[in-house]
Design an enzyme around this catalytic site. Structure first.
Site, PDB file in Angstrom:
ATOM      1  CE  LYS A   1      -5.199 -28.901  -6.993  1.00  0.00           C
ATOM      2  NZ  LYS A   1      -6.090 -29.241  -8.085  1.00  0.00           N
TER       3      LYS A   1
ATOM      4  CB  CYS B   1      -5.063 -24.225   3.532  1.00  0.00           C
ATOM      5  SG  CYS B   1      -5.166 -22.997   2.221  1.00  0.00           S
TER       6      CYS B   1
ATOM      7  CB  ALA C   1     -21.765 -32.044  -2.476  1.00  0.00           C
TER       8      ALA C   1
ATOM      9  CE1 TYR D   1      -4.289  -1.741   0.334  1.00  0.00           C
ATOM     10  CE2 TYR D   1      -2.766  -3.420   1.120  1.00  0.00           C
ATOM     11  CZ  TYR D   1      -4.011  -3.056   0.644  1.00  0.00           C
ATOM     12  OH  TYR D   1      -4.978  -4.022   0.459  1.00  0.00           O
TER      13      TYR D   1
END
Length: 647
Positions: A430, A344, A393, A175
């Site tokens: 992965k 993660c 799912a 920033y």
């Protein structure tokens, strides 16, 4: 204790931490009207409860008058005593668990500003293009405005100390602060630009202003980029010099990361980037100064962190996204229960969503951001629930239904749990996805309320025989196979099948992959791992990887280029022939692309037949995941959690 170095107490200046684990800044966009909310406080509380030694908040601005940006991300402002009560709620909550907390205090936004306000032009050290709107340029700050920013910065630090923060994190990465430090953005001709001494002046004045408001012994942590990661940006050598000049200023620690918003694959590492992307760079700084360092950037697990500490590569480890997926990972690691840690998968959805003005969410932990709701309530009316399909799912909804006290039959027509996670986890890069698959299987296999039935296809007849109280259809999706001549040739393979059943002798040296979305691109990288060199991606769309989310796409494209994987776009598959494929361009012209092996990665199509056959016959029925439409893991997992809450 399994990781003695990671969990030993350590000091940052006068502040003693119970361990060397630092929750690095991660803005989740949980603010309302530029204020921290109970949602944010509960998020941090859960991480303190989980064992973090130090929490560094996300971006908090010191003022809003000179630099009111960005508006989209909702960064809190700490510019008056009226704000103390909001932040005191946060610090007092965190302190209950013996965790320290630092405020990531920013002097401004600069070129990271969002859409300009009608009456307020974004400001910067110089007139430079905005990151996301290069046609718009910042206005160069006047010296009087710089002095005001410095004054506001010190005032905010004093307010933060009054609110109970244990340290000030001087935020000079990416920033406005970083833009002053860096010659690629700072083109000033006065005492704030030119030489490194001048470019550091704003930082040193901010530190001096902080000291005037908090005292000489209050801990300061300075956050800076090791390098910017693009041509013309700051390189490591200059960062080392900056660190040397900070050493006499009683700095408690340096928080070191690589990259910038112009090189986000370094700043926000994806699966395509190596582990510990900043470690070697940070170690060069550590060798040059006597300031403790916090290293950040894809530190994969507790064992890796312990090794870094043992080898003296760093003094503290900075981790953000593992805390998103599992706030209790420190306690689990300390107890030697690594298999219970929800990993993660580096999908960067949590951060990507914030970039597009949404609240952060997680692909594998649907309870992230919902901590304020409390734990899932136990059901008062236990039901028998049939879950059809054991992909992400199905397993997720089964896990949460079982935890609520329902009896779950998890039926899977194949002989293995996992669905599309199985092939997604195959490539070596992965490994986090593979760890997630193992974790998810463990959750349902070890829960006594889940009855797993493999090689069991759910049909209307099966439902009638079981007579469940509710049915959740998670039948997922299947590969879309284009109806073109030659699709049945022996040299044609589906990408999903190839990943799971790869045999080198069945794949030639010259490979064409039809479909350059995520599956096609990751299949190409997998084939590179196997030693294949001549790989070409072909797609009818104008660009490669158009179905990949923004942050991950940038990193994926860099990896494809690095691995020298060819791509040809704007071409439609017309026929597969022994020599390869025939394609057609937008003008209707055909051409042949030679190949020994043709791999089909043209997307997925929903398998909703079961839901359609049951929806009018079953009183309580739900459909989640790809059987609605093929999407991302995050959609399946979030829907699964939502359904588990209401059954």
């Amino acid at each position: 204790m399994k990781y003695p170095k990671l969990f030993e107490p350590a000091n940052i200046g006068s502040m003693t931490l119970k361990n060397r684990i630092v929750l690095s800044p991660l803005h989740a966009n949980f603010t309302v009207c530029d204020k921290y909310t109970d949602r944010f406080v509960k998020y941090y509380e859960e991480r303190a409860k989980g064992g973090a030694g130090l929490i560094i908040t996300a971006h908090i601005k010191a003022e809003k008058d000179i630099d009111p940006y960005p508006k989209t991300f909702g960064y809190p402002i700490f510019d008056s005593a009226a704000e103390i009560k909001y932040f005191t709620d946060l610090t007092e909550t965190v302190h209950k668990y013996g965790t320290k907390i630092a405020i990531e205090l920013s002097p401004g936004t600069g070129r990271i500003a969002d859409e300009p306000l009608p009456d307020k032009r974004p400001v910067g050290p110089s007139e430079i293009p905005l990151l996301t709107m290069p046609d718009v340029k910042t206005r160069e700050l006047t010296k009087d405005e710089i002095k005001q920013l410095v004054k506001s910065y010190g005032k905010a630090a004093g307010l933060a100390k009054a609110a109970g923060f244990d340290a000030i994190y001087v935020h000079f990465l990416a920033y406005l602060g970083d833009q002053f430090l860096s010659s690629c953005w700072n083109h000033r001709q006065d005492e704030y630009g030119g030489s490194l001494e001048n470019r550091m002046r704003f930082l040193l004045e901010c530190i001096e202003s902080v000291r005037a408001n908090v005292g000489d012994d209050f801990p300061l942590i300075v956050g800076i980029a090791l390098d910017h990661g693009f041509a013309g940006g700051r390189e490591l050598e200059e960062t080392i010099e900056i660190a040397k000049r900070l050493e006499p200023l009683n700095i408690g620690a340096l928080h070191l990361r690589r990259g910038s918003y112009d090189a986000m694959s370094l700043l926000i590492p994806t699966p395509y980037v190596k582990d510990g992307i900043a470690v070697d760079y940070a170690y060069e700084v550590k060798k040059a100064v006597n300031i403790p360092i916090i290293v950040d950037g894809k530190l994969p697990n507790a064992a890796y962190c312990e090794k870094l500490l043992e080898e003296g590569k760093t003094d503290f480890v900075g981790i953000a996204r593992q805390f998103v997926t599992d706030p209790y990972w420190p306690k689990k690691a300390k107890a030697g229960k690594e298999d219970d840690i929800l990993p993660c998968i580096r999908c960067v959805q949590c951060i990507n969503r914030v970039f597009f003005s949404k609240s952060s969410a997680c692909s594998v932990n649907p309870q992230f951001g919902r901590e304020f709701e409390g734990p899932l309530p136990k059901t008062k009316e236990p039901k028998q629930v049939l879950v059809a399909g054991a992909g992400p799912a199905g397993m997720t909804v089964a896990k949460f239904l079982a935890e609520r006290g329902h009896s779950v039959i998890l039926a899977e027509k194949s002989g293995e749990l996992g669905g599309h996670l199985i092939e997604a986890a195959v490539p070596a890069y992965k490994k986090e996805t593979a760890a997630y698959l193992r974790w998810l299987k463990k959750q349902v296999e070890e829960n006594p309320n889940v009855d797993i039935r493999l090689n069991t296809e759910v049909t209307p007849e099966f439902v009638s025989s079981v007579r469940p109280d509710a049915v959740v259809v998670c039948t997922g999706s299947a590969p879309y196979v284009p109806a073109v001549p030659g699709i049945d040739r022996s040299n044609v393979k589906l990408a999903t099948n190839l990943l799971v059943n790869y045999k080198d002798e069945e794949v030639g040296d010259k490979i064409v992959i039809v479909g350059a979305g995520l599956v096609g691109c990751e299949t190409a990288l997998f084939l590179k791992e196997q030693g294949k060199k001549d790989i070409t991606l072909v797609d009818m769309l104008p660009e490669v990887a158009q179905d990949v989310i923004y942050l991950a796409r940038l990193s994926l494209l860099e990896k494809l280029q690095e691995e020298q994987i060819n791509s040809r776009t704007g071409l439609k598959l017309k026929e597969i022939i022994p020599e390869g494929i025939i394609v057609e361009n937008e003008k209707g012209e055909t051409q042949t692309i030679n190949a020994d092996t043709v791999i089909i990665a043209t997307g997925l199509t929903s398998d909703n037949k079961l839901y359609e056959s049951l929806k009018d016959e079953t009183e309580e029925i739900y459909a989640i995941g790809d059987c609605i439409s093929p999407r991302k893991f995050i959609d399946a997992v979030q829907e699964a959690y939502a359904i588990a809450k209401i059954i």
